[in-house]
Scaffold this motif. Structure first.
Motif, PDB file in Angstrom:
ATOM      1  N   LEU A  28     -14.715   6.069  -4.512  1.00 57.31           N
ATOM      2  CA  LEU A  28     -14.873   7.023  -5.607  1.00 57.31           C
ATOM      3  C   LEU A  28     -13.546   7.240  -6.333  1.00 57.31           C
ATOM      4  O   LEU A  28     -13.479   7.245  -7.571  1.00 57.31           O
ATOM      5  CB  LEU A  28     -15.409   8.352  -5.059  1.00 57.31           C
ATOM      6  CG  LEU A  28     -15.975   9.342  -6.068  1.00 57.31           C
ATOM      7  CD1 LEU A  28     -17.195   8.750  -6.761  1.00 57.31           C
ATOM      8  CD2 LEU A  28     -16.335  10.655  -5.397  1.00 57.31           C
ATOM      9  N   ASP A  29     -12.473   7.386  -5.573  1.00 55.80           N
ATOM     10  CA  ASP A  29     -11.157   7.601  -6.179  1.00 55.80           C
ATOM     11  C   ASP A  29     -10.705   6.372  -6.965  1.00 55.80           C
ATOM     12  O   ASP A  29     -10.125   6.480  -8.047  1.00 55.80           O
ATOM     13  CB  ASP A  29     -10.132   7.918  -5.088  1.00 55.80           C
ATOM     14  CG  ASP A  29     -10.382   9.261  -4.417  1.00 55.80           C
ATOM     15  OD1 ASP A  29     -11.034  10.110  -5.040  1.00 55.80           O
ATOM     16  OD2 ASP A  29      -9.932   9.458  -3.274  1.00 55.80           O
ATOM     17  N   ASP A  86      -2.195   6.193  -0.823  1.00 57.10           N
ATOM     18  CA  ASP A  86      -2.649   7.542  -0.485  1.00 57.10           C
ATOM     19  C   ASP A  86      -3.424   7.468   0.828  1.00 57.10           C
ATOM     20  O   ASP A  86      -4.552   6.981   0.864  1.00 57.10           O
ATOM     21  CB  ASP A  86      -3.533   8.099  -1.601  1.00 57.10           C
ATOM     22  CG  ASP A  86      -3.864   9.575  -1.383  1.00 57.10           C
ATOM     23  OD1 ASP A  86      -3.619  10.079  -0.270  1.00 57.10           O
ATOM     24  OD2 ASP A  86      -4.365  10.216  -2.327  1.00 57.10           O
ATOM     25  N   LEU A  87      -2.811   7.957   1.905  1.00 57.10           N
ATOM     26  CA  LEU A  87      -3.449   7.905   3.228  1.00 57.10           C
ATOM     27  C   LEU A  87      -3.817   9.305   3.728  1.00 57.10           C
ATOM     28  O   LEU A  87      -3.998   9.520   4.919  1.00 57.10           O
ATOM     29  CB  LEU A  87      -2.516   7.215   4.227  1.00 57.10           C
ATOM     30  CG  LEU A  87      -2.337   5.705   4.009  1.00 57.10           C
ATOM     31  CD1 LEU A  87      -1.239   5.158   4.908  1.00 57.10           C
ATOM     32  CD2 LEU A  87      -3.646   4.964   4.259  1.00 57.10           C
ATOM     33  N   ILE A 114      -7.166   0.252  -5.826  1.00 54.83           N
ATOM     34  CA  ILE A 114      -8.041  -0.597  -5.010  1.00 54.83           C
ATOM     35  C   ILE A 114      -8.174   0.083  -3.648  1.00 54.83           C
ATOM     36  O   ILE A 114      -7.301   0.860  -3.241  1.00 54.83           O
ATOM     37  CB  ILE A 114      -7.463  -2.031  -4.875  1.00 54.83           C
ATOM     38  CG1 ILE A 114      -8.480  -2.977  -4.239  1.00 54.83           C
ATOM     39  CG2 ILE A 114      -6.153  -2.028  -4.107  1.00 54.83           C
ATOM     40  CD1 ILE A 114      -8.051  -4.429  -4.269  1.00 54.83           C
ATOM     41  N   THR A 115      -9.272  -0.167  -2.931  1.00 55.53           N
ATOM     42  CA  THR A 115      -9.432   0.456  -1.615  1.00 55.53           C
ATOM     43  C   THR A 115      -8.621  -0.285  -0.567  1.00 55.53           C
ATOM     44  O   THR A 115      -8.349  -1.488  -0.698  1.00 55.53           O
ATOM     45  CB  THR A 115     -10.900   0.482  -1.153  1.00 55.53           C
ATOM     46  OG1 THR A 115     -11.381  -0.858  -1.020  1.00 55.53           O
ATOM     47  CG2 THR A 115     -11.778   1.261  -2.105  1.00 55.53           C
ATOM     48  N   VAL A 116      -8.256   0.422   0.482  1.00 52.66           N
ATOM     49  CA  VAL A 116      -7.533  -0.190   1.600  1.00 52.66           C
ATOM     50  C   VAL A 116      -8.367  -1.319   2.189  1.00 52.66           C
ATOM     51  O   VAL A 116      -7.855  -2.405   2.492  1.00 52.66           O
ATOM     52  CB  VAL A 116      -7.212   0.872   2.682  1.00 52.66           C
ATOM     53  CG1 VAL A 116      -6.647   0.203   3.933  1.00 52.66           C
ATOM     54  CG2 VAL A 116      -6.235   1.910   2.141  1.00 52.66           C
ATOM     55  N   ILE A 175      -9.963   6.269 -11.141  1.00 49.72           N
ATOM     56  CA  ILE A 175      -8.614   5.979 -11.652  1.00 49.72           C
ATOM     57  C   ILE A 175      -8.634   4.797 -12.605  1.00 49.72           C
ATOM     58  O   ILE A 175      -8.057   4.845 -13.702  1.00 49.72           O
ATOM     59  CB  ILE A 175      -7.657   5.714 -10.471  1.00 49.72           C
ATOM     60  CG1 ILE A 175      -7.421   7.007  -9.689  1.00 49.72           C
ATOM     61  CG2 ILE A 175      -6.330   5.126 -10.956  1.00 49.72           C
ATOM     62  CD1 ILE A 175      -6.748   6.811  -8.355  1.00 49.72           C
ATOM     63  N   ASN A 176      -9.301   3.706 -12.231  1.00 50.63           N
ATOM     64  CA  ASN A 176      -9.311   2.507 -13.081  1.00 50.63           C
ATOM     65  C   ASN A 176      -9.975   2.762 -14.433  1.00 50.63           C
ATOM     66  O   ASN A 176      -9.484   2.319 -15.474  1.00 50.63           O
ATOM     67  CB  ASN A 176     -10.014   1.349 -12.357  1.00 50.63           C
ATOM     68  CG  ASN A 176      -9.120   0.677 -11.328  1.00 50.63           C
ATOM     69  OD1 ASN A 176      -7.904   0.626 -11.493  1.00 50.63           O
ATOM     70  ND2 ASN A 176      -9.713   0.175 -10.269  1.00 50.63           N
ATOM     71  N   GLU A 177     -11.091   3.476 -14.423  1.00 50.91           N
ATOM     72  CA  GLU A 177     -11.795   3.764 -15.680  1.00 50.91           C
ATOM     73  C   GLU A 177     -10.932   4.637 -16.596  1.00 50.91           C
ATOM     74  O   GLU A 177     -10.834   4.392 -17.803  1.00 50.91           O
ATOM     75  CB  GLU A 177     -13.125   4.470 -15.381  1.00 50.91           C
ATOM     76  CG  GLU A 177     -14.174   3.577 -14.765  1.00 50.91           C
ATOM     77  CD  GLU A 177     -14.613   2.464 -15.695  1.00 50.91           C
ATOM     78  OE1 GLU A 177     -14.718   2.696 -16.912  1.00 50.91           O
ATOM     79  OE2 GLU A 177     -14.826   1.336 -15.202  1.00 50.91           O
ATOM     80  N   ALA A 178     -10.310   5.655 -16.014  1.00 54.47           N
ATOM     81  CA  ALA A 178      -9.504   6.574 -16.816  1.00 54.47           C
ATOM     82  C   ALA A 178      -8.292   5.864 -17.429  1.00 54.47           C
ATOM     83  O   ALA A 178      -7.960   6.064 -18.602  1.00 54.47           O
ATOM     84  CB  ALA A 178      -9.050   7.747 -15.949  1.00 54.47           C
ATOM     85  N   LYS A 179      -7.641   5.004 -16.662  1.00 53.53           N
ATOM     86  CA  LYS A 179      -6.458   4.291 -17.154  1.00 53.53           C
ATOM     87  C   LYS A 179      -6.816   3.331 -18.290  1.00 53.53           C
ATOM     88  O   LYS A 179      -6.079   3.219 -19.280  1.00 53.53           O
ATOM     89  CB  LYS A 179      -5.804   3.513 -16.013  1.00 53.53           C
ATOM     90  CG  LYS A 179      -5.235   4.377 -14.903  1.00 53.53           C
ATOM     91  CD  LYS A 179      -3.905   4.994 -15.279  1.00 53.53           C
ATOM     92  CE  LYS A 179      -3.240   5.658 -14.084  1.00 53.53           C
ATOM     93  NZ  LYS A 179      -1.964   6.287 -14.421  1.00 53.53           N
TER      94      LYS A 179
END
Length: 507
Positions: A223-224, A360-361, A344-346, A228-232
Motif C-alpha cells: 500500500l505504501d 523504512d523498517l 518498492i517492497t522489501v 508513493i510511486n503514483e504521487a511522485k
C-alpha cells in the motif's frame, strides 16, 4: 567454498544445497550451471518457491511443476490424475532446480518427492532426479497461516534426511564493500546484534541524501509503495507515455506469470521519472535493480532514454519474460524491463543489488525482513533509514541452528570434493567449456533478425536520412523503394512520412 568449486560439484551430478549470505553469488552459479547442463543435453527443470523468484531464472513455481498446487497433502490417486503433459515433464527431468528454498515448507518438499517417486516409478529420493536447492535460511522463511497446515524449514523433511545433499556454502562477498555493514549483517545472522551495531544503524536515520527524489525507498507493505510511486509521477510536468505489455500463451499461464513479473501491465512514464531495471540486460549494461532517470524519449519509437547511475545512458527496448515448465514454454510477457522506482517492497527487492536506498523498517513484521532489506545496498554511505523496529533486527533462531550444522557439513563436503578444485581452476582459465551467454528469444533477438532485412530498423532517424526521405518522396519514389533505399520497414517509412506531411499523405 568458492563459486568455481561449487559449480564443479553441481556438474558432477551431486544433489546439492547451494547456500550462503546475501550477495554471495548463488544466482550467478545457478545460471552458469543451468546453461552448462543444458548444453550437455540434460533436461533441466527450473523452479522456485515463489513466482517472482522463478522469473529471475526463467522457470515456474515448484508447486506448479510438481502438480501439488496449494494442496497440503497428496490426495488418494493423485498421480493417476496428473495430466499426460505433467507426467512427461517430471519423467524427462534430469535436473530439478528449486530456488529460494528457505520459503518452502518441509512437508511440501516431501510432497514433491512423493510425486516424483510415483510418476517415475523409482523408489529413490525424487525418483532419481538430481536436485539442486538454492537459498539462504536467514532470509524470508516459510509462511504459516491459520487456515492451512503448518511446517518448518526443508531440513526437517523426511526426504532431506534420506537425500543428505552436498552443502555448497558460498562465503565470498560480491555485493557489500563496507566492513561496517558486513559486520552488522554478520551480527544479524549470528543473532548477536550489539549496542554499537544498533547505534550505527540508528545514526543512518539522521542522515539525509542530497537528492531524495532520486532515491529508491524500500517499504514492508504494498500500500505504501503504490501510494508513493503514483504521487511522485503525478508531480512531474510534461507528457505522459504509456507502454502496454503483449503476451502469448493461455490466459491462466499469462496471469500466473504476470503475478511474478515486476514490470507492470501498463507502464506509465514521464521525463524525470525515477525507474528501476527489473531484468538483467543481455549485454550487461544494466542489471536487475539498476536505478536511473528518464531523460528523454527516442523519436518515432517513443522508447525511454534512461541515464543510469552507473554512468550509462541507454534507450530501453522491450524484453521478454517466459514461464517454462521443463522444456515447454507456457507463456510469455513482453514489456519494457522497467518499473517506477521511488518505492518498492522489501519482498520484491530480494535478489536485487541497489546503488542506494531509503529503507523504512518501522512496520517489519517477519524475521529476516530487516536482513533482506539491509543487504540490498553495497555500503552504509548509501543506506538511509526512515526508522526501524525490533522485529527488523531479528532472524530465525532455527536458521541460526541450521546454519551451524550446514557450515560444518560444508567444510566436510569441500574436503571430499577438493579434487575438483583443479578442474574449477581450468574452467576459470578458459581451458574447459564456459557457460555461453544466452541469446534468448527476447526483443533484442527480434531486432537483430529484423535488421538482417532492414539494417536501420528501430534506429533513431538522423537528420541527413530524414532529409533524404523527404526529398526522394517528393521526387516520386514509392514506399517500397524508400524502404529499400533507407533500410527501414515499410510501416516505419509510412509513419515517418505521415509525421512530415500529414496523415493523408499515405493511403
Amino acid at each position: 567454498m568458492n563459486q568455481g568449486l561449487a559449480l564443479e560439484i553441481l556438474l558432477s551430478g551431486e544433489s546439492v544445497l547451494l547456500t550462503g549470505p546475501a550477495g554471495a553469488g548463488k544466482t550467478y552459479v545457478l545460471n552458469q550451471f543451468i546453461k552448462l547442463a543444458k548444453a550437455d543435453g540434460k533436461h533441466v527443470s527450473v523452479t522456485a518457491t515463489t513466482g517472482l523468484a522463478a522469473t529471475h531464472l526463467g522457470g515456474t513455481t515448484i508447486h506448479s511443476w510438481s502438480g501439488i498446487g496449494v494442496h497440503d497433502d497428496i490426495p488418494h490417486g493423485f498421480a493417476e490424475h496428473l495430466s499426460k503433459a505433467r507426467r512427461e515433464i517430471i519423467t524427462k527431468t534430469d535436473v530439478l532446480i528449486i530456488d529460494e528454498i528457505s520459503m518452502l515448507h518441509d512437508f511440501r518438499l516431501d510432497m514433491v518427492d512423493d510425486v516424483c517417486r510415483l510418476v517415475r516409478e523409482v523408489d529413490e529420493p525424487f525418483g532419481g532426479i538430481q536436485v539442486v536447492m538454492s537459498g539462504d535460511f536467514f532470509q524470508l522463511p516459510p509462511i504459516n497461516r491459520g487456515d492451512s497446515r503448518s511446517g518448518g524449514f526443508v531440513v526437517n523433511s523426511r526426504v532431506w534426511q534420506e537425500l543428505q545433499p552436498t552443502i555448497c556454502y558460498l562465503q565470498d562477498q560480491f555485493r557489500q564493500d563496507d566492513e561496517q555493514l558486513l559486520a552488522i549483517l554478520d551480527a544479524l545472522r549470528a543473532g548477536d546484534i550489539r549496542r554499537h551495531h544498533a547505534e550505527t544503524l540508528l545514526a543512518r536515520t539522521e542522515v539525509y541524501p542530497d537528492d531524495v527524489e532520486q532515491l529508491t525507498e524500500l517499504h514492508t507493505v504494498n500500500l505504501d509503495v503504490d501510494r508513493i510511486n503514483e504521487a511522485k509521477l503525478e508531480q512531474l510536468e510534461g507528457d505522459e507515455y504509456q507502454y502496454e505489455q503483449t503476451t502469448t500463451g493461455a490466459q491462466s499461464y499469462v496471469e500466473s506469470l504476470q503475478r511474478s513479473v515486476l514490470a507492470p501491465m501498463t507502464l506509465r512514464l514521464k521525463q524525470g521519472a525515477l525507474v528501476m531495471a527489473v531484468k538483467n540486460s543481455l549485454d550487461r549494461k544494466y542489471v536487475n535493480g539498476s536505478i536511473g532517470t528518464v531523460v528523454a524519449f527516442e523519436p518515432y519509437t517513443d522508447y525511454p532514454i534512461v541515464a543510469f547511475k552507473n554512468g550509462k545512458e541507454l534507450t530501453i527496448v522491450p524484453d521478454t519474460w517466459e514461464q517454462r515448465d521443463g522444456d515447454k514454454k507456457r507463456a510469455s510477457i513482453t514489456q519494457l524491463p522497467l518499473r517506477l522506482a521511488w518505492a518498492i517492497t522489501v519482498h520484491k527487492s530480494q535478489g536485487m543489488t541497489l546503488d542506494a536506498a531509503k529503507i523504512d523498517l518501522r512496520k517489519a513484521f517477519v524475521e529476516g525482513m530487516g536482513y533482506v532489506a539491509l543487504s540490498r545496498v553495497k555500503n552504509l554511505d548509501n543506506l538511509y533509514l526512515s526508522g526501524i523496529n525490533q522485529m527488523a533486527l531479528k532472524v530465525s533462531e532455527d536458521a541460526q541452528v541450521i546454519d551451524g550444522v550446514l557450515r560444518a557439513k560444508a567444510q566436510q563436503d569441500a574436503d571430499r570434493f577438493a579434487h575438483l578444485a583443479e578442474k574449477a581452476a581450468k574452467r576459470e582459465a578458459g581451458e574447459l567449456p564456459q557457460a555461453k551467454k544466452s541469446g534468448g528469444s527476447g526483443w533484442a533477438d527480434k531486432i537483430a533478425t529484423m535488421r538482417e532485412t532492414y539494417p536501420n530498423a528501430y534506429r533513431p532517424w538522423e537528420k541527413a536520412q530524414d532529409d533524404q526521405l523527404k526529398q526522394e518522396f517528393q521526387n516520386g519514389l514509392t514506399i517500397e523503394e524508400l524502404s529499400g533505399l533507407l533500410g527501414r520497414h515499410v510501416g516505419s517509412i509510412k509513419m515517418r512520412l505521415q509525421k512530415h506531411f500529414g496523415e493523408d499523405v499515405v493511403q
